[in-house]
Design a protein around this motif. Structure first.
Motif, PDB file in Angstrom:
ATOM      1  N   VAL A 141       2.361  -9.651   3.947  1.00 55.62           N
ATOM      2  CA  VAL A 141       3.117  -8.450   4.422  1.00 55.62           C
ATOM      3  C   VAL A 141       1.963  -7.751   5.177  1.00 55.62           C
ATOM      4  CG1 VAL A 141       2.276  -6.616   2.710  1.00 55.62           C
ATOM      5  CG2 VAL A 141       4.480  -6.540   3.464  1.00 55.62           C
ATOM      6  N   LEU A 142       0.650  -8.076   5.161  1.00 58.01           N
ATOM      7  CA  LEU A 142      -0.258  -7.355   6.203  1.00 58.01           C
ATOM      8  C   LEU A 142       0.009  -8.144   7.536  1.00 58.01           C
ATOM      9  CD1 LEU A 142      -3.388  -7.548   4.050  1.00 58.01           C
ATOM     10  CD2 LEU A 142      -2.105  -5.417   4.583  1.00 58.01           C
ATOM     11  N   GLU A 143       0.272  -9.490   7.621  1.00 61.00           N
ATOM     12  CA  GLU A 143       0.472 -10.109   8.799  1.00 61.00           C
ATOM     13  C   GLU A 143       1.897  -9.709   9.386  1.00 61.00           C
ATOM     14  OE1 GLU A 143      -0.090 -14.387   8.018  1.00 61.00           O
ATOM     15  OE2 GLU A 143      -2.013 -13.983   7.462  1.00 61.00           O
ATOM     16  N   ARG A 144       2.700  -9.478   8.446  1.00 58.20           N
ATOM     17  CA  ARG A 144       4.270  -9.134   9.084  1.00 58.20           C
ATOM     18  C   ARG A 144       4.639  -8.123   8.002  1.00 58.20           C
ATOM     19  NH1 ARG A 144       9.752 -11.070   8.137  1.00 58.20           N
ATOM     20  NH2 ARG A 144       9.106 -12.488   6.562  1.00 58.20           N
ATOM     21  N   PRO A 145       4.451  -6.845   8.570  1.00 51.91           N
ATOM     22  CA  PRO A 145       4.810  -5.570   7.782  1.00 51.91           C
ATOM     23  C   PRO A 145       6.100  -5.430   7.293  1.00 51.91           C
ATOM     24  CG  PRO A 145       3.192  -5.153   9.766  1.00 51.91           C
ATOM     25  CD  PRO A 145       3.713  -6.614   9.999  1.00 51.91           C
ATOM     26  N   ARG A 146       6.407  -5.208   6.205  1.00 51.81           N
ATOM     27  CA  ARG A 146       7.725  -4.893   5.787  1.00 51.81           C
ATOM     28  C   ARG A 146       7.591  -3.606   4.671  1.00 51.81           C
ATOM     29  NH1 ARG A 146       9.746 -10.416   3.358  1.00 51.81           N
ATOM     30  NH2 ARG A 146      11.741  -9.416   2.879  1.00 51.81           N
ATOM     31  N   ARG A 147       8.837  -3.011   4.487  1.00 49.61           N
ATOM     32  CA  ARG A 147       8.967  -2.031   3.827  1.00 49.61           C
ATOM     33  C   ARG A 147       8.789  -2.419   2.179  1.00 49.61           C
ATOM     34  NH1 ARG A 147      13.710   0.621   0.962  1.00 49.61           N
ATOM     35  NH2 ARG A 147      13.396   2.856   0.955  1.00 49.61           N
ATOM     36  N   GLU A 148       9.289  -3.185   1.769  1.00 53.22           N
ATOM     37  CA  GLU A 148       9.241  -3.967   0.428  1.00 53.22           C
ATOM     38  C   GLU A 148       9.258  -5.123   0.294  1.00 53.22           C
ATOM     39  OE1 GLU A 148      10.267  -2.499  -4.135  1.00 53.22           O
ATOM     40  OE2 GLU A 148      11.905  -2.243  -2.676  1.00 53.22           O
ATOM     41  N   VAL A 149       8.589  -5.822  -0.542  1.00 59.91           N
ATOM     42  CA  VAL A 149       8.610  -7.373  -0.755  1.00 59.91           C
ATOM     43  C   VAL A 149       8.897  -7.656  -2.496  1.00 59.91           C
ATOM     44  CG1 VAL A 149       7.608  -9.545  -0.587  1.00 59.91           C
ATOM     45  CG2 VAL A 149       7.391  -8.046   1.290  1.00 59.91           C
ATOM     46  N   THR A 150       9.696  -8.135  -2.865  1.00 58.66           N
ATOM     47  CA  THR A 150       9.958  -8.474  -4.253  1.00 58.66           C
ATOM     48  C   THR A 150       9.647  -9.915  -4.610  1.00 58.66           C
ATOM     49  OG1 THR A 150      11.443  -6.704  -4.355  1.00 58.66           O
ATOM     50  CG2 THR A 150      11.259  -8.315  -6.425  1.00 58.66           C
ATOM     51  N   VAL A 151       8.730 -10.080  -5.605  1.00 61.98           N
ATOM     52  CA  VAL A 151       8.242 -11.447  -5.972  1.00 61.98           C
ATOM     53  C   VAL A 151       8.094 -11.456  -7.562  1.00 61.98           C
ATOM     54  CG1 VAL A 151       7.152 -11.939  -3.711  1.00 61.98           C
ATOM     55  CG2 VAL A 151       6.080 -10.887  -5.411  1.00 61.98           C
ATOM     56  N   PRO A 152       8.586 -12.891  -8.108  1.00 59.42           N
ATOM     57  CA  PRO A 152       9.461 -13.704  -7.322  1.00 59.42           C
ATOM     58  C   PRO A 152      10.612 -13.179  -6.551  1.00 59.42           C
ATOM     59  CG  PRO A 152       8.229 -14.642  -9.268  1.00 59.42           C
ATOM     60  CD  PRO A 152       8.102 -13.082  -9.375  1.00 59.42           C
TER      61      PRO A 152
ATOM     62  N   PRO B  73      -6.901   9.728   7.006  1.00 62.73           N
ATOM     63  CA  PRO B  73      -7.276  10.345   7.911  1.00 62.73           C
ATOM     64  C   PRO B  73      -8.058   9.434   9.051  1.00 62.73           C
ATOM     65  CG  PRO B  73      -7.471  11.928   6.280  1.00 62.73           C
ATOM     66  CD  PRO B  73      -7.288  10.492   5.699  1.00 62.73           C
ATOM     67  N   PRO B  74      -8.969   8.560   8.831  1.00 58.65           N
ATOM     68  CA  PRO B  74      -9.619   7.872   9.751  1.00 58.65           C
ATOM     69  C   PRO B  74      -8.903   7.080  10.221  1.00 58.65           C
ATOM     70  CG  PRO B  74     -10.867   8.025   7.900  1.00 58.65           C
ATOM     71  CD  PRO B  74      -9.611   8.682   7.465  1.00 58.65           C
ATOM     72  N   MET B  75      -7.578   6.144   9.351  1.00 58.19           N
ATOM     73  CA  MET B  75      -6.769   5.438   9.943  1.00 58.19           C
ATOM     74  C   MET B  75      -5.764   5.957  11.229  1.00 58.19           C
ATOM     75  SD  MET B  75      -5.132   3.335   6.615  1.00 58.19           S
ATOM     76  CE  MET B  75      -6.138   2.244   5.939  1.00 58.19           C
ATOM     77  N   LEU B  76      -5.391   7.337  10.944  1.00 59.91           N
ATOM     78  CA  LEU B  76      -4.636   7.892  11.712  1.00 59.91           C
ATOM     79  C   LEU B  76      -5.343   8.310  13.284  1.00 59.91           C
ATOM     80  CD1 LEU B  76      -2.666  10.394   9.432  1.00 59.91           C
ATOM     81  CD2 LEU B  76      -1.938   8.605  10.587  1.00 59.91           C
ATOM     82  N   GLU B  77      -6.786   8.548  12.915  1.00 57.70           N
ATOM     83  CA  GLU B  77      -7.516   8.945  14.228  1.00 57.70           C
ATOM     84  C   GLU B  77      -7.632   7.461  15.074  1.00 57.70           C
ATOM     85  OE1 GLU B  77     -11.101  10.342  13.351  1.00 57.70           O
ATOM     86  OE2 GLU B  77     -10.543  12.034  12.272  1.00 57.70           O
ATOM     87  N   ARG B  78      -7.599   6.483  14.496  1.00 59.66           N
ATOM     88  CA  ARG B  78      -7.674   5.106  15.102  1.00 59.66           C
ATOM     89  C   ARG B  78      -6.307   4.693  15.455  1.00 59.66           C
ATOM     90  NH1 ARG B  78     -10.886   3.807  10.561  1.00 59.66           N
ATOM     91  NH2 ARG B  78      -9.368   2.225   9.956  1.00 59.66           N
ATOM     92  N   ARG B  79      -5.350   5.088  14.792  1.00 55.12           N
ATOM     93  CA  ARG B  79      -3.884   4.727  14.933  1.00 55.12           C
ATOM     94  C   ARG B  79      -3.664   3.250  14.717  1.00 55.12           C
ATOM     95  NH1 ARG B  79      -0.727   8.120  17.077  1.00 55.12           N
ATOM     96  NH2 ARG B  79       0.699   6.425  17.963  1.00 55.12           N
ATOM     97  N   ARG B  80      -4.161   3.011  13.726  1.00 50.94           N
ATOM     98  CA  ARG B  80      -4.455   1.573  13.114  1.00 50.94           C
ATOM     99  C   ARG B  80      -4.710   1.377  11.581  1.00 50.94           C
ATOM    100  NH1 ARG B  80      -7.478  -0.427  16.187  1.00 50.94           N
ATOM    101  NH2 ARG B  80      -9.459  -0.681  14.696  1.00 50.94           N
ATOM    102  N   GLY B  81      -4.065   0.671  10.554  1.00 43.30           N
ATOM    103  CA  GLY B  81      -4.116   0.563   9.509  1.00 43.30           C
ATOM    104  C   GLY B  81      -3.172   0.078   8.514  1.00 43.30           C
ATOM    105  N   HIS B  82      -2.989  -0.077   7.296  1.00 44.97           N
ATOM    106  CA  HIS B  82      -1.991  -0.495   6.612  1.00 44.97           C
ATOM    107  C   HIS B  82      -2.351  -0.290   4.990  1.00 44.97           C
ATOM    108  CE1 HIS B  82       1.479  -3.803   6.404  1.00 44.97           C
ATOM    109  NE2 HIS B  82       1.334  -2.990   5.489  1.00 44.97           N
ATOM    110  N   ILE B  83      -1.292   0.223   4.492  1.00 44.33           N
ATOM    111  CA  ILE B  83      -1.637   0.680   3.182  1.00 44.33           C
ATOM    112  C   ILE B  83      -0.612  -0.243   2.147  1.00 44.33           C
ATOM    113  CG2 ILE B  83      -1.241   2.426   1.329  1.00 44.33           C
ATOM    114  CD1 ILE B  83      -2.270   4.478   3.690  1.00 44.33           C
ATOM    115  N   VAL B  84      -1.005  -0.921   1.287  1.00 42.62           N
ATOM    116  CA  VAL B  84       0.149  -1.732   0.530  1.00 42.62           C
ATOM    117  C   VAL B  84      -0.194  -1.359  -0.960  1.00 42.62           C
ATOM    118  CG1 VAL B  84       0.581  -4.123  -0.362  1.00 42.62           C
ATOM    119  CG2 VAL B  84      -0.236  -3.688   2.062  1.00 42.62           C
ATOM    120  N   ASN B  85       0.820  -0.737  -1.565  1.00 43.15           N
ATOM    121  CA  ASN B  85       1.017  -0.328  -2.826  1.00 43.15           C
ATOM    122  C   ASN B  85       1.760  -1.431  -3.641  1.00 43.15           C
ATOM    123  OD1 ASN B  85      -0.272   2.031  -2.218  1.00 43.15           O
ATOM    124  ND2 ASN B  85       1.784   2.901  -1.490  1.00 43.15           N
ATOM    125  N   VAL B  86       0.784  -2.032  -4.664  1.00 41.87           N
ATOM    126  CA  VAL B  86       1.541  -3.002  -5.684  1.00 41.87           C
ATOM    127  C   VAL B  86       2.574  -1.979  -6.792  1.00 41.87           C
ATOM    128  CG1 VAL B  86       1.233  -4.600  -7.190  1.00 41.87           C
ATOM    129  CG2 VAL B  86      -0.087  -4.371  -5.345  1.00 41.87           C
TER     130      VAL B  86
END
Length: 248
Positions: A207-218, A123-136
């Motif tokens: 991915v925080l610097e260049r957002p993408r849907r999914e990154v697979t590593v290696p 909710p606070p991210m949406l209020e600020r219209r800025r944020g990033h959620i990364v799920n491993v």
């Protein structure tokens, strides 16, 4: 401009510890969360002896009250959370899931906590219209291997992709990072040659610097997802590999 604030779970070892080093080096203020209090505080002191830029908050993410206390501590110290990295994860450590008396803990930690922490910080991210959620997530969420663990990681990927669409245009980014085998405590018994967790930590920071849907590593593991498209070949191969490992 002030430093971006990232809340990182599962930070006391493995991918989480490596991510703490990587994000700290890239200038993030950090809220480090994990169950192992001594290791967590030691890591925070090593990265920031002043205790102003990086704080440690012992937390079992499977506990709803602990999750709320974690977010409250982050907001009390920094005033906001710009990034949530849902990295905490557990496996069953061998055997078959239906013989484990607490197999549901894998779902509580790996999936429920991801969703619950997201609901708290969003909710606070949406209020600020800025944020990033990364799920491993995991390659085990692309190729089914173990019942409960794969279910949890398929769930993390599905949740991430759906949330990304739900938040489209809101200013809040959602990404999944799916590691293959890397050297962590969870893979300590494996004989496979594998890279260290730093490769995943770099992927999280990138991915925080260049957002993408999914990154697979290696990167090699990107081919693994093809296995699900060829079940006639993959089913017996994966079944035999799993059976052999279970007998060891």
């Amino acid at each position: 401009m002030s430093r971006p604030v990232a809340l990182l779970t599962g930070a006391s070892s493995g991918i989480g510890e490596a991510a703490a080093y990587e994000l700290s080096a890239r200038g993030y203020a950090l809220v480090l969360a994990a169950r192992r209090e001594e290791r967590l505080h030691r890591l925070a002191r090593e990265l920031d002896p002043s205790g102003s830029r990086i704080i440690a908050v012992p937390c079992d993410v499977a506990d709803p009250a602990a999750r709320e206390a974690l977010v409250a501590a982050a907001l009390d110290h920094f005033g906001r959370i710009d990034v949530l990295v849902n990295n905490a994860g557990v496996g069953l450590g061998g055997g078959v899931w239906w013989q484990d008396p607490d197999w549901a803990r894998v779902l509580r930690v790996n999936l429920e906590a991801v969703m619950a922490l997201t609901a708290l910080v969003l909710p606070p991210m949406l209020e600020r219209r800025r944020g990033h959620i990364v799920n491993v997530a995991s390659v085990a969420g692309q190729v089914a291997t173990e019942g409960v663990y794969s279910a949890s990681k398929f769930g993390v990927r599905g949740f991430s992709f759906a949330l990304r669409r739900e938040l489209w245009g809101s200013g809040v980014e959602v990404s999944a990072v799916s590691p293959g085998f890397v050297r962590t405590e969870m893979t300590a018994r494996s004989r496979l040659r594998m890279p260290g967790p730093e490769v995943v930590a770099r992927a999280i920071a990138d991915v925080l610097e260049r957002p993408r849907r999914e990154v697979t590593v290696p990167r090699l593991y990107r081919l693994a997802a093809l296995a699900e498209a060829l079940p006639a070949l993959s089913d017996p191969l994966i079944a035999r590999a799993y059976s052999a490992r279970r007998r060891r």
